[in-house]
Design an enzyme around this catalytic site. Structure first.
Site, PDB file in Angstrom:
ATOM      1  N   GLY A  13     -38.653 -60.358   1.811  1.00 11.00           N
ATOM      2  CA  GLY A  13     -38.371 -61.630   2.470  1.00 11.00           C
ATOM      3  C   GLY A  13     -39.110 -62.764   1.785  1.00 11.00           C
ATOM      4  N   ASN A  16     -39.991 -69.260   4.912  1.00  7.52           N
ATOM      5  CA  ASN A  16     -41.178 -70.082   5.108  1.00  7.52           C
ATOM      6  C   ASN A  16     -42.442 -69.220   5.249  1.00  7.52           C
ATOM      7  OD1 ASN A  16     -42.451 -72.106   7.735  1.00  7.52           O
ATOM      8  ND2 ASN A  16     -42.313 -72.779   5.625  1.00  7.52           N
ATOM      9  N   TRP A  17     -42.421 -68.256   6.158  1.00  8.65           N
ATOM     10  CA  TRP A  17     -43.580 -67.407   6.426  1.00  8.65           C
ATOM     11  C   TRP A  17     -43.782 -66.396   5.300  1.00  8.65           C
ATOM     12  CZ3 TRP A  17     -48.124 -66.800   7.658  1.00  8.65           C
ATOM     13  CH2 TRP A  17     -48.703 -65.778   8.418  1.00  8.65           C
ATOM     14  N   GLY A  18     -42.692 -65.808   4.811  1.00 11.38           N
ATOM     15  CA  GLY A  18     -42.801 -64.851   3.706  1.00 11.38           C
ATOM     16  C   GLY A  18     -43.441 -65.465   2.475  1.00 11.38           C
ATOM     17  N   ALA A 156     -46.654 -71.327   9.425  1.00 11.55           N
ATOM     18  CA  ALA A 156     -46.642 -70.988   7.996  1.00 11.55           C
ATOM     19  C   ALA A 156     -47.210 -72.090   7.103  1.00 11.55           C
ATOM     20  CB  ALA A 156     -45.220 -70.629   7.565  1.00 11.55           C
ATOM     21  N   LYS A 207     -43.325 -64.614  22.937  1.00 11.86           N
ATOM     22  CA  LYS A 207     -43.881 -65.977  23.004  1.00 11.86           C
ATOM     23  C   LYS A 207     -42.861 -67.017  22.535  1.00 11.86           C
ATOM     24  CE  LYS A 207     -44.478 -66.366  18.450  1.00 11.86           C
ATOM     25  NZ  LYS A 207     -44.650 -67.393  17.413  1.00 11.86           N
ATOM     26  N   ASN A 273     -39.613 -73.379  17.396  1.00 10.00           N
ATOM     27  CA  ASN A 273     -38.885 -73.106  18.641  1.00 10.00           C
ATOM     28  C   ASN A 273     -39.054 -74.257  19.627  1.00 10.00           C
ATOM     29  OD1 ASN A 273     -37.693 -70.177  18.683  1.00 10.00           O
ATOM     30  ND2 ASN A 273     -39.640 -70.028  17.618  1.00 10.00           N
ATOM     31  N   GLN A 301     -35.790 -67.958  16.423  1.00  7.71           N
ATOM     32  CA  GLN A 301     -35.940 -66.627  17.022  1.00  7.71           C
ATOM     33  C   GLN A 301     -35.914 -66.655  18.555  1.00  7.71           C
ATOM     34  OE1 GLN A 301     -36.042 -63.740  15.051  1.00  7.71           O
ATOM     35  NE2 GLN A 301     -35.521 -65.188  13.462  1.00  7.71           N
TER      36      GLN A 301
END
Length: 352
Positions: A13, A16-18, A156, A207, A273, A301
């Site tokens: 992946g 953004n976070w990856g 991120a 969350k 989110n 998500q």
């Protein structure tokens, strides 16, 4: 553990976070003899202004689409073919949108050696005929490898900017958890390892539903007291859900780790989110339109997880025990008015 070094790392992946995690791992492996110095990062190939994204990452060392403005270490190599990326990997870091995990695991099943270890950074859950399925369970079943999880208050871009934060690794095998801690920890990315892995993973998924409710409150101009109530009641529903659906014992202490209350707070005040949900109220546009406009097409998500949770609660006949989770689902997918998020707080079973 039968892994012999130096251990090869593959990041599955590159969003953004990856990409933020790739920045950490790329720097860390240069200084640790235990790990191979080159890190493969699987990139879903896209064209950016006529150039392949992998080519841009490998020449300019920047993910210009998903993490613009941050340089990736030169030892992070973007690989467009998934099978090539995971070949000979000892450690697999899963960081893709949760709806793609089945397809990805099917594609690489049998192509990774059986002593390999995985860690999932994916915030989401799945549903099967028996109800709840954790992403780590899916990876474990399809690939027959041991899987840890990492969840925490980790926006991120802040991680990429090396601003201080904490995170939580959940691992049923402490030794594996500590190995991933060694790979990922930095002076500004501090890691606690706990054995209550299922609760850690559930926190990371649930969350996001609460953050959608927090965004609705912001869109309605409700104020900080209301948002605090959303966070508290959301946390109560998270704990209740874990107690019902986790296979093993649930430790309340896990909710006090970064994966629990800290991640919940940061997601309800920052995070996409919350941001997109506020825009949903103010603009009247659909979630899909806002994803395209605000997230470069990346998927939100929270709404998807609320739909999965709602179906699981329906199976168990427990919908009315989780009014906040249910209200988020009904507002996102059934056209219920956003104000329902307030009425669900007013009549919450916690107050009855």
């Amino acid at each position: 553990m039968a892994l012999a070094g130096p251990l090869k790392v593959c990041i599955v992946g590159s969003g953004n976070w990856g990409s933020a995690v790739a920045k950490i791992i790329g720097h860390n492996v240069k200084n640790l003899k235990k790990f191979a110095s080159t890190v493969n990062m699987w990139v879903f190939e896209e064209n950016i202004n006529g150039r392949k994204l992998t080519e841009i990452i490998n020449t300019e060392h920047e993910n210009v689409k998903y993490l613009p403005g941050y340089k990736l270490p030169e030892n992070v190599v973007a690989v467009p073919n998934l099978s090539d990326a995971v070949k000979d990997a000892d450690l697999l870091i899963f960081v893709i949108p949760h709806q793609f995990i089945h397809k990805i695991c099917q594609e690489i099943s049998g192509k990774v050696h059986r002593n390999a270890l995985g860690i999932t950074l994916i915030k989401g859950i799945d549903e099967g005929p028996e109800g709840l399925r954790l992403i780590s369970d899916i990876i474990r079943e399809k690939m027959d490898i041991d899987v840890s999880v990492l969840m925490g208050a980790n926006i991120a871009n802040e991680v990429a900017a090396e601003k201080f934060c904490e995170t939580t690794i959940g691992s049923k095998n402490k030794e594996h958890g500590l190995l991933f801690k060694e790979l990922l920890q930095t002076p500004n990315f501090r890691i606690t390892v706990v054995e209550d892995a299922d609760t850690v993973e559930l926190c990371g998924a649930l969350k996001n539903i609460v953050a959608v409710a927090a965004g609705f409150c912001d869109g309605l101009g409700c104020g900080d007291n209301t948002k605090a109530a959303v966070i508290r009641l959301g946390l109560m529903e998270m704990i209740a859900f874990a107690n019902v659906f986790c296979k093993g014992p649930v430790s309340i202490a896990t909710f006090l780790e970064s994966c629990g209350v800290a991640d919940l707070i940061t997601t309800c005040y920052g995070g996409r989110n919350r941001k997109v949900s506020e825009a949903f109220v103010k603009s009247g546009k659909s979630i899909e339109e806002l994803e395209k406009e605000m997230l470069n097409g990346q998927k939100l998500q929270g709404p998807q997880t609320s739909a999965e949770v709602y179906r699981i609660l329906q199976q168990k006949n427990m919908v009315n025990k989780f009014p906040l989770f249910t209200a988020v689902y009904q507002i996102c997918y059934e056209g219920k008015p956003v104000e329902d998020v307030i009425s669900c707080l007013q009549s919450h079973p916690e107050h009855m």
